[in-house]
Design a protein around this motif. Structure first.
Motif, short mmCIF file in Angstrom:
data_model
loop_
_atom_site.label_atom_id
_atom_site.label_comp_id
_atom_site.label_asym_id
_atom_site.label_seq_id
_atom_site.Cartn_x
_atom_site.Cartn_y
_atom_site.Cartn_z
N GLY A 153 0.81 -1.22 0.00
CA GLY A 153 0.00 0.00 0.00
C GLY A 153 0.84 1.26 0.00
N GLU A 154 0.15 2.41 0.04
CA GLU A 154 0.82 3.71 0.07
C GLU A 154 0.03 4.69 0.92
OE1 GLU A 154 1.06 5.62 -3.69
OE2 GLU A 154 -1.11 5.85 -3.92
N GLN A 155 0.70 5.77 1.32
CA GLN A 155 0.06 6.82 2.10
C GLN A 155 0.38 8.17 1.50
OE1 GLN A 155 -0.40 6.98 6.48
NE2 GLN A 155 1.19 5.41 6.49
N LYS A 156 -0.63 9.02 1.44
CA LYS A 156 -0.44 10.41 1.02
C LYS A 156 -1.34 11.30 1.87
CE LYS A 156 1.30 10.79 -3.70
NZ LYS A 156 1.03 11.33 -5.06
N SER A 157 -0.89 12.55 2.05
CA SER A 157 -1.68 13.52 2.81
C SER A 157 -1.77 14.83 2.04
CB SER A 157 -1.04 13.78 4.19
OG SER A 157 -1.17 12.66 5.03
N VAL A 158 -2.98 15.38 2.03
CA VAL A 158 -3.23 16.73 1.51
C VAL A 158 -3.36 17.64 2.73
CG1 VAL A 158 -4.76 18.19 0.14
CG2 VAL A 158 -4.43 15.79 -0.48
N VAL A 159 -2.56 18.70 2.79
CA VAL A 159 -2.49 19.53 3.99
C VAL A 159 -2.80 20.98 3.64
CG1 VAL A 159 -1.06 20.26 5.94
CG2 VAL A 159 -0.73 18.00 4.92
N ILE A 160 -3.66 21.59 4.44
CA ILE A 160 -3.93 23.03 4.36
C ILE A 160 -3.26 23.68 5.55
CG2 ILE A 160 -5.68 24.85 4.38
CD1 ILE A 160 -7.65 22.85 3.22
N LEU A 161 -2.36 24.62 5.30
CA LEU A 161 -1.67 25.35 6.37
C LEU A 161 -2.28 26.74 6.50
CD1 LEU A 161 2.03 24.43 5.53
CD2 LEU A 161 0.65 23.50 7.39
N SER A 162 -2.54 27.13 7.73
CA SER A 162 -3.15 28.44 7.97
C SER A 162 -2.68 28.99 9.31
CB SER A 162 -4.68 28.33 7.97
OG SER A 162 -5.29 29.57 8.30
#
Length: 677
Positions: A153-162
């Motif tokens: 499997g694999e892992q990815k993250s979408v991140v919003i920085l504020s």
């Protein structure tokens, strides 16, 4: 968490991102991949150049669940949303990034610098939060099972920085942006950036309509008084939402994380909420441990929301990992050393050993099926009333439940094993030696509704239960703060007195005098029913805790602001000639200087770019008042005053004789002069 099929992205071919508007809400969008050989790798950062290398590394580590807390099921895709908070290591102002440093993520979307109107540096810094000490990262994490890949499997993250803790904005945005990225790739970042840059500037405490694609978010932002002063909010902007009364509209937040599921995450520890309220109110260090990042984040957010309208000055970390730079310091504390005032949310059981010095530990949440942690079975009755989970409470709760030998044995075992018992079996519990002053309100608990096992009904009932709990603790906190009210009382000019004089100072605060006076008056009807006889101890701890001084200073600043506003309004309604008629010459000269100070203050306010409503009319009124006072002064005094070049720009000479009651007729000036434009 799949993107709705009705959601569509429609952008003009020339759509551009306005840098300043974008940074009012967001610092950056990041895509982070977990690489087996390199570890966490930032694949995309939009816009580039806005983070230091150390910050990129810290964000990458915080954007994935700890290995200990990951699910072990074999589902093809698992999505989760959580958020973290970390301290910035440098003051990076992303507005200063040159256009050459911006990398285009989509050929249809580019990042441009604002042009046209000149923006004051102070105002710009306030809007984009560039002076903030903390960053918030909102994460959409996807774990995909695929036997063809290494390790399956694999892992990815979408991140919003504020810089802003707007969880009720960024969570729903991630629910669209996360799946959209996995559908169309990095183009999603550019599309989302365009939409965000079209949003109006954030207005704390107000209902915002934020279009995104063919949808619109309608959310209330947290009030100004709940936001940190080091970035998004200035003192002069914090007065409007600090009313001492309970709100009639429950959808309007009174603090941070109003959207957190307080009931859902603490349903196994409901009787302990009053203990946790006290601990956070007085600024005690607390460790919250949960099986997953979403659960520990929800618990931290829920506790922060519990003490509204007090701004949480405790350093709270919704998702804290061993890679955090501050972990080394915490781990080095020796036995007996005071643990700093922090609220830490963790999932790694290693913290139970590493941070043994933390005095209060809370275990929440339930492990996922097939997890390495043993699940914890709940105990509910079918009567519609919420009952505590027997294993989740300590000895002090036994008197509130029906006695049974098993409950006694479980409580003794729980206390004997301490938090380290979580290493073998997960249980919801609170370990603390703190003796609470506030008694659990059973009438509030009896109003809560148990929704059963239906997820749809449970979500609806959680909304109702959250409103019941949040309103109760808001009322509890408001009543607790009520004795401080006289120190924030704004005074208006007394009848017949000059509103041009300086307003009186607020009542000075003396700790011993306050406690002595409060002891004589008593706790009040509301608190006396809910607190033990040693209720004054809670006030003593609050005065010495992390939250009191920042909260008190902020309330004082707001009171001064409100008082200045009242005196400003009184000056607008005043008749300057009536005051002059009753004054000797020396007092008239003093009045001239007083009016001039207020006029200069109004000019400075307009020049700062944060002028308040009716500023132009106030300026004209003060200018006329100053001229009226100037006209009755002796000729030699006028000449002396006009030697100041700045003063001569808003005063004019006149040949007209001025006759006021109580004063001789005076002719002033030598030659006519038109007023400057």
């Amino acid at each position: 968490m799949n993107r709705s099929s009705s959601f569509s992205v429609k952008l003009e071919p020339t759509s551009k991102v306005d840098s300043r508007s974008f940074h009012q809400w967001v610092v950056a969008f990041c895509i982070i991949r977990f690489d087996l050989e390199q570890g966490q790798v930032i694949e995309e950062c939009y816009p580039s150049g806005c983070l230091t290398q150390d910050e990129e590394l810290e964000i990458a580590f915080k954007s994935f669940p700890d290995s200990v807390s990951q699910h072990h099921n074999r589902s093809s895709i698992h999505d989760c949303i959580f958020f973290f908070r970390f301290r910035r290591r440098s003051a990076i102002v992303s507005e200063n990034v040159s256009s050459s440093e911006i990398v285009e993520v989509d050929s249809e979307v580019s990042f441009q610098k604002p042009s046209g109107a000149r923006v004051e540096r102070k105002s710009e810094s306030r809007q984009n939060g560039s002076g903030s000490r903390f960053l918030y990262g909102f994460v959409f994490n996807r774990q995909r099972h695929d036997e063809r890949l290494k390790r399956g499997g694999e892992q990815k993250s979408v991140v919003i920085l504020s810089h802003s803790p707007y969880s009720n904005v960024f969570r729903p945005l991630l629910q669209i942006m996360g799946p959209l990225y996995f559908d169309i790739g990095k183009k999603a970042l550019g599309h989302m950036a365009v939409y965000v840059s079209l949003w109006p500037a954030p207005t704390p405490g107000k209902l915002m309509e934020l279009p995104i694609g063919n949808a619109t978010f309608k959310v209330y932002l947290p009030p100004a008084h709940s936001l940190p002063l080091d970035g998004d909010v200035l003192l002069e902007e914090s007065a409007s939402s600090m009313a001492p009364f309970l709100p009639t509209n429950q959808s309007v937040p009174q603090g941070l994380f109003h959207d957190s599921d307080l009931f859902g995450i603490f349903r196994g520890l409901l009787l302990q909420l009053w203990v946790l309220w006290e601990l956070l109110l007085i600024g005690e260090p607390i460790l919250i441990i949960a099986p997953t990042p979403p659960q520990c984040c929800e618990a931290v957010a829920g506790l922060v929301s519990l003490i509204a309208p007090v701004h949480c000055s405790v350093d709270f970390r919704p998702y804290f990992t061993i890679h955090d730079p501050e972990f080394a310091h915490l781990n080095s504390l020796h036995e007996g050393e005071t643990f700093p005032s922090m609220l830490l949310g963790v999932t790694n059981l290693f913290f139970l050993k590493a941070l043994r010095g933390i005095p209060h530990v809370v275990s929440v949440g339930s492990p996922a099926p097939n997890s390495s942690r043993a699940p914890f079975s709940s105990s509910r009755h079918s009567t519609g009333r919420i009952t505590g989970r027997p294993e989740g409470f300590g000895l002090q709760q036994l008197s509130l439940k029906k006695f049974s030998p098993s409950s006694l044995l479980n409580a003794v075992k729980l206390k004997r094993d301490g938090p380290l018992g979580l290493m073998t079996e997960h249980k919801e519990a609170v370990w603390t030696a703190y003796a609470a002053v506030t008694k659990p309100d059973t009438s509030i608990l009896n109003r809560l509704i148990d929704a059963g096992m239906s997820p749809r009904v449970e979500e609806s009932m959680s909304v109702v239960n959250n409103e019941i709990l949040r309103r109760h603790f808001l009322e509890l906190t408001t009543n607790f703060l009520a004795p401080f009210g006289p120190y924030f009382k704004a005074m208006t000019p007394s009848e017949g007195s000059s509103p041009f004089a300086e307003p009186p100072p607020l009542l000075s605060f003396d700790e011993e005098e306050f406690l002595s006076s409060l002891s004589e008056r008593g706790a009040g009807k509301f608190l006396s029913k809910r607190m033990k006889s040693n209720w004054l101890d809670l006030y003593r701890r609050f005065l010495k805790g992390e939250n009191f001084i920042p909260w008190f200073q902020r309330r004082c600043a707001v009171a001064v602001q409100e008082q200045n506003k009242l005196w400003r309004q009184a000056r607008m309604k005043s008749d300057i000639k009536r005051f002059i008629s009753k004054m000797p010459e020396l007092e008239i000269v003093d009045l001239f200087h007083a009016v001039e100070r207020h006029l200069l203050g109004e000019i400075q306010l307009q020049g700062s770019g944060v002028a308040v409503a009716e500023s132009a009319s106030v300026y004209q009124k003060l200018k006329g008042d100053l001229q009226a006072v100037f006209n009755v002064l002796p000729k030699d005094m006028q000449e002396l005053l006009l030697m100041n070049p700045q003063r001569s720009t808003y005063l004019r000479r006149t040949y007209e004789p001025v006759k006021l009651p109580g004063h001789a007729s005076i002719q002033v000036g030598r030659s006519p002069c038109t007023s400057p434009k």
